[in-house]
Design a protein around this motif. Sequence first.
Motif, mmCIF file in Angstrom:
data_model
loop_
_atom_site.group_PDB
_atom_site.id
_atom_site.type_symbol
_atom_site.label_atom_id
_atom_site.label_comp_id
_atom_site.label_asym_id
_atom_site.label_seq_id
_atom_site.Cartn_x
_atom_site.Cartn_y
_atom_site.Cartn_z
ATOM 1 N N ASP A 22 -15.590 -35.840 -25.898
ATOM 2 C CA ASP A 22 -15.455 -36.064 -27.333
ATOM 3 C C ASP A 22 -14.676 -34.955 -28.043
ATOM 4 N N ARG A 23 -14.796 -33.715 -27.563
ATOM 5 C CA ARG A 23 -14.234 -32.576 -28.286
ATOM 6 C C ARG A 23 -12.928 -32.054 -27.710
ATOM 7 N N GLY A 24 -12.589 -32.414 -26.471
ATOM 8 C CA GLY A 24 -11.314 -32.000 -25.901
ATOM 9 C C GLY A 24 -11.457 -30.934 -24.838
ATOM 10 N N ILE A 25 -10.364 -30.212 -24.610
ATOM 11 C CA ILE A 25 -10.275 -29.211 -23.547
ATOM 12 C C ILE A 25 -10.017 -27.843 -24.176
ATOM 13 N N ALA A 26 -10.679 -26.829 -23.614
ATOM 14 C CA ALA A 26 -10.441 -25.439 -24.020
ATOM 15 C C ALA A 26 -10.227 -24.617 -22.760
ATOM 16 N N ILE A 27 -9.347 -23.649 -22.840
ATOM 17 C CA ILE A 27 -9.110 -22.709 -21.742
ATOM 18 C C ILE A 27 -9.563 -21.341 -22.228
ATOM 19 N N VAL A 28 -10.474 -20.735 -21.473
ATOM 20 C CA VAL A 28 -11.074 -19.464 -21.871
ATOM 21 C C VAL A 28 -10.669 -18.396 -20.863
ATOM 22 N N SER A 29 -10.312 -17.206 -21.353
ATOM 23 C CA SER A 29 -9.926 -16.134 -20.443
ATOM 24 C C SER A 29 -11.120 -15.668 -19.609
ATOM 25 N N ASN A 30 -10.832 -15.126 -18.463
ATOM 26 C CA ASN A 30 -11.844 -14.675 -17.523
ATOM 27 C C ASN A 30 -12.829 -13.706 -18.176
ATOM 28 N N ASP A 31 -12.341 -12.767 -18.980
ATOM 29 C CA ASP A 31 -13.214 -11.776 -19.610
ATOM 30 C C ASP A 31 -14.287 -12.439 -20.460
ATOM 31 N N VAL A 32 -13.923 -13.491 -21.181
ATOM 32 C CA VAL A 32 -14.881 -14.159 -22.056
ATOM 33 C C VAL A 32 -16.013 -14.763 -21.252
ATOM 34 N N TYR A 33 -15.697 -15.500 -20.193
ATOM 35 C CA TYR A 33 -16.810 -16.123 -19.469
ATOM 36 C C TYR A 33 -17.549 -15.131 -18.598
ATOM 37 N N MET A 34 -16.908 -14.063 -18.148
ATOM 38 C CA MET A 34 -17.629 -13.029 -17.401
ATOM 39 C C MET A 34 -18.612 -12.304 -18.320
ATOM 40 N N ASP A 35 -18.207 -12.011 -19.555
ATOM 41 C CA ASP A 35 -19.119 -11.401 -20.526
ATOM 42 C C ASP A 35 -20.298 -12.328 -20.794
ATOM 43 N N PHE A 36 -20.022 -13.629 -20.917
ATOM 44 C CA PHE A 36 -21.077 -14.620 -21.139
ATOM 45 C C PHE A 36 -22.035 -14.658 -19.951
ATOM 46 N N ALA A 37 -21.491 -14.686 -18.736
ATOM 47 C CA ALA A 37 -22.334 -14.715 -17.534
ATOM 48 C C ALA A 37 -23.183 -13.455 -17.439
ATOM 49 N N GLU A 38 -22.602 -12.291 -17.726
ATOM 50 C CA GLU A 38 -23.360 -11.040 -17.690
ATOM 51 C C GLU A 38 -24.487 -11.050 -18.720
ATOM 52 N N ALA A 39 -24.239 -11.619 -19.895
ATOM 53 C CA ALA A 39 -25.277 -11.708 -20.920
ATOM 54 C C ALA A 39 -26.421 -12.601 -20.453
ATOM 55 N N ILE A 40 -26.100 -13.683 -19.750
ATOM 56 C CA ILE A 40 -27.141 -14.564 -19.226
ATOM 57 C C ILE A 40 -27.992 -13.823 -18.201
ATOM 58 N N PHE A 41 -27.335 -13.111 -17.276
ATOM 59 C CA PHE A 41 -28.075 -12.371 -16.258
ATOM 60 C C PHE A 41 -28.920 -11.259 -16.881
ATOM 61 N N ALA A 42 -28.392 -10.571 -17.882
ATOM 62 C CA ALA A 42 -29.138 -9.503 -18.554
ATOM 63 C C ALA A 42 -30.360 -10.071 -19.266
ATOM 64 N N ALA A 43 -30.200 -11.219 -19.909
ATOM 65 C CA ALA A 43 -31.329 -11.861 -20.587
ATOM 66 C C ALA A 43 -32.392 -12.273 -19.577
ATOM 67 N N GLN A 44 -31.957 -12.768 -18.429
ATOM 68 C CA GLN A 44 -32.894 -13.162 -17.381
ATOM 69 C C GLN A 44 -33.640 -11.941 -16.857
ATOM 70 N N ASP A 45 -32.926 -10.820 -16.669
ATOM 71 C CA ASP A 45 -33.557 -9.581 -16.212
ATOM 72 C C ASP A 45 -34.617 -9.109 -17.209
ATOM 73 N N ARG A 46 -34.283 -9.172 -18.520
ATOM 74 C CA ARG A 46 -35.251 -8.763 -19.550
ATOM 75 C C ARG A 46 -36.480 -9.662 -19.507
ATOM 76 N N LYS A 47 -36.247 -10.954 -19.324
ATOM 77 C CA LYS A 47 -37.363 -11.908 -19.267
ATOM 78 C C LYS A 47 -38.239 -11.609 -18.046
ATOM 79 N N ASP A 48 -37.610 -11.328 -16.916
ATOM 80 C CA ASP A 48 -38.365 -11.002 -15.696
ATOM 81 C C ASP A 48 -39.160 -9.715 -15.872
ATOM 82 N N ASP A 49 -38.578 -8.710 -16.582
ATOM 83 C CA ASP A 49 -39.263 -7.445 -16.815
ATOM 84 C C ASP A 49 -40.488 -7.620 -17.720
ATOM 85 N N GLU A 50 -40.420 -8.599 -18.635
ATOM 86 C CA GLU A 50 -41.529 -8.857 -19.545
ATOM 87 C C GLU A 50 -42.714 -9.514 -18.826
ATOM 88 N N ASN A 51 -42.442 -10.201 -17.747
ATOM 89 C CA ASN A 51 -43.508 -10.929 -17.032
ATOM 90 C C ASN A 51 -44.154 -10.101 -16.000
#
Length: 76
Positions: free
Chosen positions: A47-76
């Motif tokens: 519905d919205r089309g195609i976007a091309i994202v530079s490697n840095d953007v999605y690597m930063d996003f992936a690192e943020a996901i992993f960091a959030a998961q690590d924080r969640k694991d540390d809380e448990n």
Amino acid sequence: MSDKMPKGKFISTVKVGEKGQIVIPKPARDMFSIKPGDTVLLLADEDRGIAIVSNDVYMDFAEAIFAAQDRKDDEN
């Protein structure tokens, strides 16, 4: 046309080749420092089309996901 675009903006049309390939125009490559051999992420939504994202953007996003998961694991 791109000379009249606001700073940090770019618009262009590209043709799809016989193998389904497109060329990212040089001004856009320069804007995002995309070099030959770089990896980019293609996002597509029917519905919205195609976007091309530079490697840095999605690597930063992936690192943020992993960091959030690590924080969640540390809380448990």
